[in-house]
Design a protein around this motif. Structure first.
Motif, PDB file in Angstrom:
ATOM      1  N   ALA A  66       0.846  -1.195   0.000  1.00 50.78           N
ATOM      2  CA  ALA A  66       0.000   0.000   0.000  1.00 50.78           C
ATOM      3  C   ALA A  66       0.884   1.249   0.000  1.00 50.78           C
ATOM      4  N   GLU A  67       0.248   2.399  -0.038  1.00 50.82           N
ATOM      5  CA  GLU A  67       0.944   3.654  -0.321  1.00 50.82           C
ATOM      6  C   GLU A  67       2.127   3.930   0.620  1.00 50.82           C
ATOM      7  N   ALA A  68       1.932   3.734   1.925  1.00 53.03           N
ATOM      8  CA  ALA A  68       3.006   4.098   2.856  1.00 53.03           C
ATOM      9  C   ALA A  68       4.246   3.237   2.606  1.00 53.03           C
ATOM     10  N   CYS A  69       4.030   1.966   2.258  1.00 48.35           N
ATOM     11  CA  CYS A  69       5.179   1.114   1.950  1.00 48.35           C
ATOM     12  C   CYS A  69       5.703   1.389   0.543  1.00 48.35           C
ATOM     13  N   GLN A  70       4.817   1.833  -0.374  1.00 48.23           N
ATOM     14  CA  GLN A  70       5.299   2.277  -1.698  1.00 48.23           C
ATOM     15  C   GLN A  70       6.289   3.426  -1.536  1.00 48.23           C
ATOM     16  N   ALA A  71       5.959   4.339  -0.610  1.00 51.86           N
ATOM     17  CA  ALA A  71       6.834   5.500  -0.398  1.00 51.86           C
ATOM     18  C   ALA A  71       8.211   5.076   0.110  1.00 51.86           C
ATOM     19  N   LEU A  90       1.655   9.602  11.234  1.00 49.99           N
ATOM     20  CA  LEU A  90       2.628  10.080  10.264  1.00 49.99           C
ATOM     21  C   LEU A  90       3.480   8.904   9.802  1.00 49.99           C
ATOM     22  N   GLY A  91       3.453   8.644   8.480  1.00 47.38           N
ATOM     23  CA  GLY A  91       4.190   7.490   7.981  1.00 47.38           C
ATOM     24  C   GLY A  91       4.710   7.704   6.572  1.00 47.38           C
ATOM     25  N   GLY A  92       5.106   6.627   5.951  1.00 46.94           N
ATOM     26  CA  GLY A  92       5.712   6.692   4.627  1.00 46.94           C
ATOM     27  C   GLY A  92       7.173   7.074   4.736  1.00 46.94           C
ATOM     28  N   ASN A  93       7.613   7.889   3.779  1.00 52.96           N
ATOM     29  CA  ASN A  93       9.021   8.261   3.718  1.00 52.96           C
ATOM     30  C   ASN A  93       9.279   9.459   4.622  1.00 52.96           C
ATOM     31  N   VAL A  94       9.349   9.219   5.916  1.00 58.13           N
ATOM     32  CA  VAL A  94       9.514  10.299   6.890  1.00 58.13           C
ATOM     33  C   VAL A  94      10.530   9.849   7.939  1.00 58.13           C
ATOM     34  N   GLY A 146      16.094  11.637   2.966  1.00 57.92           N
ATOM     35  CA  GLY A 146      16.851  12.873   2.910  1.00 57.92           C
ATOM     36  C   GLY A 146      16.609  13.676   1.649  1.00 57.92           C
ATOM     37  N   ARG A 147      15.785  13.153   0.747  1.00 62.40           N
ATOM     38  CA  ARG A 147      15.465  13.864  -0.496  1.00 62.40           C
ATOM     39  C   ARG A 147      14.299  14.819  -0.232  1.00 62.40           C
ATOM     40  N   PRO A 148      14.056  15.747  -1.157  1.00 62.95           N
ATOM     41  CA  PRO A 148      12.950  16.694  -0.934  1.00 62.95           C
ATOM     42  C   PRO A 148      11.579  16.001  -0.918  1.00 62.95           C
ATOM     43  N   ILE A 149      10.670  16.547  -0.115  1.00 61.03           N
ATOM     44  CA  ILE A 149       9.287  16.068  -0.128  1.00 61.03           C
ATOM     45  C   ILE A 149       8.658  16.488  -1.450  1.00 61.03           C
ATOM     46  N   ARG A 150       7.974  15.537  -2.098  1.00 65.88           N
ATOM     47  CA  ARG A 150       7.299  15.922  -3.340  1.00 65.88           C
ATOM     48  C   ARG A 150       5.797  15.864  -3.175  1.00 65.88           C
ATOM     49  N   ALA A 151       5.289  14.830  -2.534  1.00 63.91           N
ATOM     50  CA  ALA A 151       3.846  14.648  -2.413  1.00 63.91           C
ATOM     51  C   ALA A 151       3.515  14.107  -1.037  1.00 63.91           C
ATOM     52  N   VAL A 172       4.075  10.415   3.474  1.00 62.15           N
ATOM     53  CA  VAL A 172       5.016  11.316   2.818  1.00 62.15           C
ATOM     54  C   VAL A 172       5.773  10.574   1.714  1.00 62.15           C
ATOM     55  N   PHE A 173       5.918  11.232   0.564  1.00 65.82           N
ATOM     56  CA  PHE A 173       6.690  10.695  -0.564  1.00 65.82           C
ATOM     57  C   PHE A 173       7.807  11.670  -0.913  1.00 65.82           C
ATOM     58  N   ASP A 174       8.947  11.157  -1.288  1.00 68.84           N
ATOM     59  CA  ASP A 174      10.024  12.051  -1.732  1.00 68.84           C
ATOM     60  C   ASP A 174       9.938  12.250  -3.248  1.00 68.84           C
TER      61      ASP A 174
END
Lengths: 158, 526
Positions: free
Chosen positions: A84-89, B345-349, B377-382, B421-423
């Motif tokens: 899912a999205e969080a792991c995609q990120a 708060l999750g994802g690329n953070v 460490g890359r910029p946040i994009r989305a 968060v996505f980079d």
């Protein structure tokens, strides 16, 4: 790792009878059967239908609706990899690619061996992904090598 | 004569276990035994600072001292450093309560999570538990409902419907049997508040459901939990048994004339069961096909009976409101969003976790100040807010406040409070395609716009990604999105266009790229 016992119609009947008093007992029965045998054999359909006064179509319909329920024997170990999205990120799709390219493990492919990797959408470990669930244990920050090792042997936290 | 054992806290939360908390707990026990140190290892919930897990705390006269992230191999050196009395060590973080992450929060729902032994009724009560239920029993149903209405509590599942109004409808309905159902099918990617609450403080939701039962006159309740949460399931099962044995629920709620029988039921891997009518169908043992509304579940819900269906976080807010008063709760928040919101708060953070705050904090404060930016460490994009049906926002849009209306005004939604968060490596056309693919897989199939539209959406996105007649296909995409938004029966089909359209409108450059080898491989594979 221990596999599941072969389907046994008498045990299935006992499991079903033990849960027949519940309101809306279909899902609890299906879960209990799958916990016992690793899958729900089509032979269970008439048993459940009779116990709950449902049509066989209604029981089959419930089994086929939910992603969790399997109707054929399963590998002894199933690694559920979150995509899912969080792991995609955090690169879970790269894990999927690496598994195929470097380890010859194709996610969601029907496999005859004693392990399989399947897609799941969200294990609630979104701050520590990519995540996987194996034998009821949650794993964080996984990579392809670790998933492949789990498929080959060993316990989740070895 | 030995002193009282020193209390050491090692979380049993699934996220902490996912990075090795079990091995740490065993190592602490082993090391303590080898050194003859008298310790009591308490398996608590997580404090929500997930990047610091496994976070080990030691109780000292100065308060609880935190160390983290602790690996199994760190444990001997912690003992060497005298961590049993809060000694200095590279992993020492200081007093837990004084950590910036904790100090900035307003924890009402999560006040006990990570603090107490999750299954100890005595600790739960010592920290204010069951005060709300006790108070509720002394009030009449109508007064409880009024307190919930006055608190301004809105459904935390995503729709934000006023909880008090829902309860009043069920309260006023006449029926031989009423139900209370807790929607714990926390399927949105990026959300884990329900899971953490069940694993860290299971009695809170049980108490909230019991209050609802007393308020509306329901005697049976079901807690519908997703099957992807085996740890939460085990904790809840044990908590319900203990609560029954202690006479808190069951044939009599805390010695009153009210009965409340509660059961946990497991879902079976269907995202749609987060939709309340689909969840009810599933509880009844059927295919989880969405029902048309009306009739409202409040009047004809589970087995056709009046039913309160609320999200975990809605029920979990209720005990605090009863214990401290409706006005005290309403004093938190902004506009029509009252109280607090547990943000995930999750994802690329860099620093992900659980943050409970009054409504109104900006996304930027959460992601940049508390989260510390991306893990890569890359910029946040989305940033996707509100789960797989929520909008993707750009790095420039992060000053929006966390509030139902503020997000709605920019065609986004708060949902269950998940932030992913996505980079800058993210490909937003792929994310748009995924939104349709997810909808196609999870649609219940009842209504045509969702069932067919999702599959058509995947196909249109494939053509756009492959570079086939892009302007025409983008026109088709917009048309399809409008149709699904306007004509779907529930939020699954109705909101799938939200991530798609936000990706298209905010990141149009990603829909106009030369096809990459990665995309061609992916397309060929499917």
């Amino acid at each position: 790792m221990a596999g599941y016992p072969a389907w046994d119609q008498d045990s299935a009947r006992t499991i079903i009878a033990g849960l027949a008093h519940l309101e809306g007992a279909t899902l609890p029965m299906l879960h209990a059967l799958q916990d016992a045998f690793g899958y729900v054999d089509p032979q269970a359909v008439p048993l459940i239908a009779e116990a709950l006064n449902l049509s066989r179509a209604e029981v089959h319909g419930a089994i086929s609706f939910y992603h969790d329920f399997r109707t054929a024997p399963q590998p002894a170990r199933i690694v559920r990899l979150c995509r899912a999205e969080a792991c995609q990120a955090l690169g879970c799709e790269a894990v999927v690619d690496d598994l195929a390219r470097e380890h010859g493990i194709v996610v969601d492919a029907a496999q005859a061996g004693d392990a399989a990797v399947e897609t799941v959408y969200c294990l609630g470990n979104c701050a520590l992904g990519p995540s996987a669930l194996v034998d009821g244990e949650l794993l964080g920050r996984v990579d392809a090598a670790r998933i492949a090792a789990l498929c080959r042997h060993g316990r989740a936290h070895s | 004569m030995s002193a009282a054992p020193i209390r050491i806290f090692v979380p049993v939360d699934a996220a902490a276990l996912s990075v090795g908390a079990e091995a740490v707990a065993r190592a602490v026990a082993r090391e303590a035994a080898a050194r003859g140190a008298a310790v009591e290892i308490v398996r608590n919930g997580s404090r929500g600072m997930l990047w610091l897990e496994p976070l080990v705390e030691v109780e000292t006269p100065e308060g609880r001292i935190a160390y983290g992230p602790v690996a199994e191999r760190d444990v001997p050196s912690l003992f060497e450093a005298g961590f049993l009395s809060g000694g200095a060590h590279a992993l020492r973080l200081g007093r837990t309560e004084e950590l910036d992450w904790m100090k900035r929060q307003q924890r009402l729902t999560f006040e006990r999570v990570g603090v107490i032994d999750p299954l100890s009724i005595a600790e739960y009560r010592a920290h204010g538990g069951f005060a709300g239920l006790e108070r509720a029993i002394g009030l009449g149903g109508a007064e409880i409902v009024e307190a919930i209405r006055a608190s301004g509590l809105r459904g935390r599942g995503g729709a934000g419907f006023p909880t008090g109004i829902k309860w009043k409808t069920v309260h006023d309905a006449k029926a031989d049997q009423k139900y209370v159902v807790c929607n714990a099918d926390e399927g949105d990617s990026g959300t884990f508040a329900d899971r953490m609450l069940f694993e860290g403080d299971p009695y809170l939701t049980i108490e909230g459901m019991a209050i609802a039962a007393v308020a509306v006159g329901a005697t049976r309740g079901y807690l519908y939990l997703r099957s992807e949460y085996p740890h939460a399931y085990r904790t809840l099962e044990r908590a319900i048994l203990k609560a029954e044995a202690a006479g808190l629920i069951g044939a009599s709620v805390m010695g009153s004339k009210h009965a409340f029988h509660l059961e946990v039921r497991l879902g079976a891997g269907a995202y749609i069961c987060g939709e309340e009518t689909s969840l009810l169908e599933s509880l009844e043992g059927k295919r989880a096909v969405v029902r048309a509304k009306p009739p409202l579940p409040a009047l004809q819900g589970l087995f056709g009976k009046p039913t309160v269906v609320n999200n975990v976080l809605s029920f979990a807010a209720v005990p605090w409101i009863l214990a401290h008063g409706a006005q005290a709760y309403a004093d938190y928040g902004m506009g029509r969003s009252r109280g607090t919101l547990p943000v995930q708060l999750g994802g690329n953070v860099k620093r992900g976790g659980l943050i409970e705050l009054a409504f109104g904090i900006s996304l930027r404060e959460i992601i940049e100040d508390m989260g510390g930016g991306t893990l890569s460490g890359r910029p946040i994009r989305a940033v996707q807010v509100g789960g797989p049906l929520g909008a993707y926002l750009t790095a420039e849009q992060l000053d929006v406040q966390m509030d139902y209306e503020a997000l709605a005004s920019m065609r986004a939604m708060l949902g269950h409070g998940g932030i992913v968060v996505f980079d800058d490596t993210v490909d937003m056309a792929r994310q748009a395609r995924f939104a349709f693919q997810f909808c196609a897989k999870e649609s219940c199939g009842k209504c045509t716009p969702c069932r067919i539209g999702a599959t058509r959406g995947v196909e249109v996105m494939d053509r756009i990604i492959a570079g086939t007649e892009r302007p025409k296909n983008i026109a088709v995409l917009r048309d399809l999105a409008k149709l699904m938004t306007d004509a779907s029966l529930c939020a699954m089909g109705g909101l799938t266009p939200m991530p798609v359209m936000s990706a298209l409108n905010h990141f149009p450059e990603d829909f106009d790229r030369p096809p990459s080898p990665r995309q061609e491989i992916a397309l060929a594979a499917e």
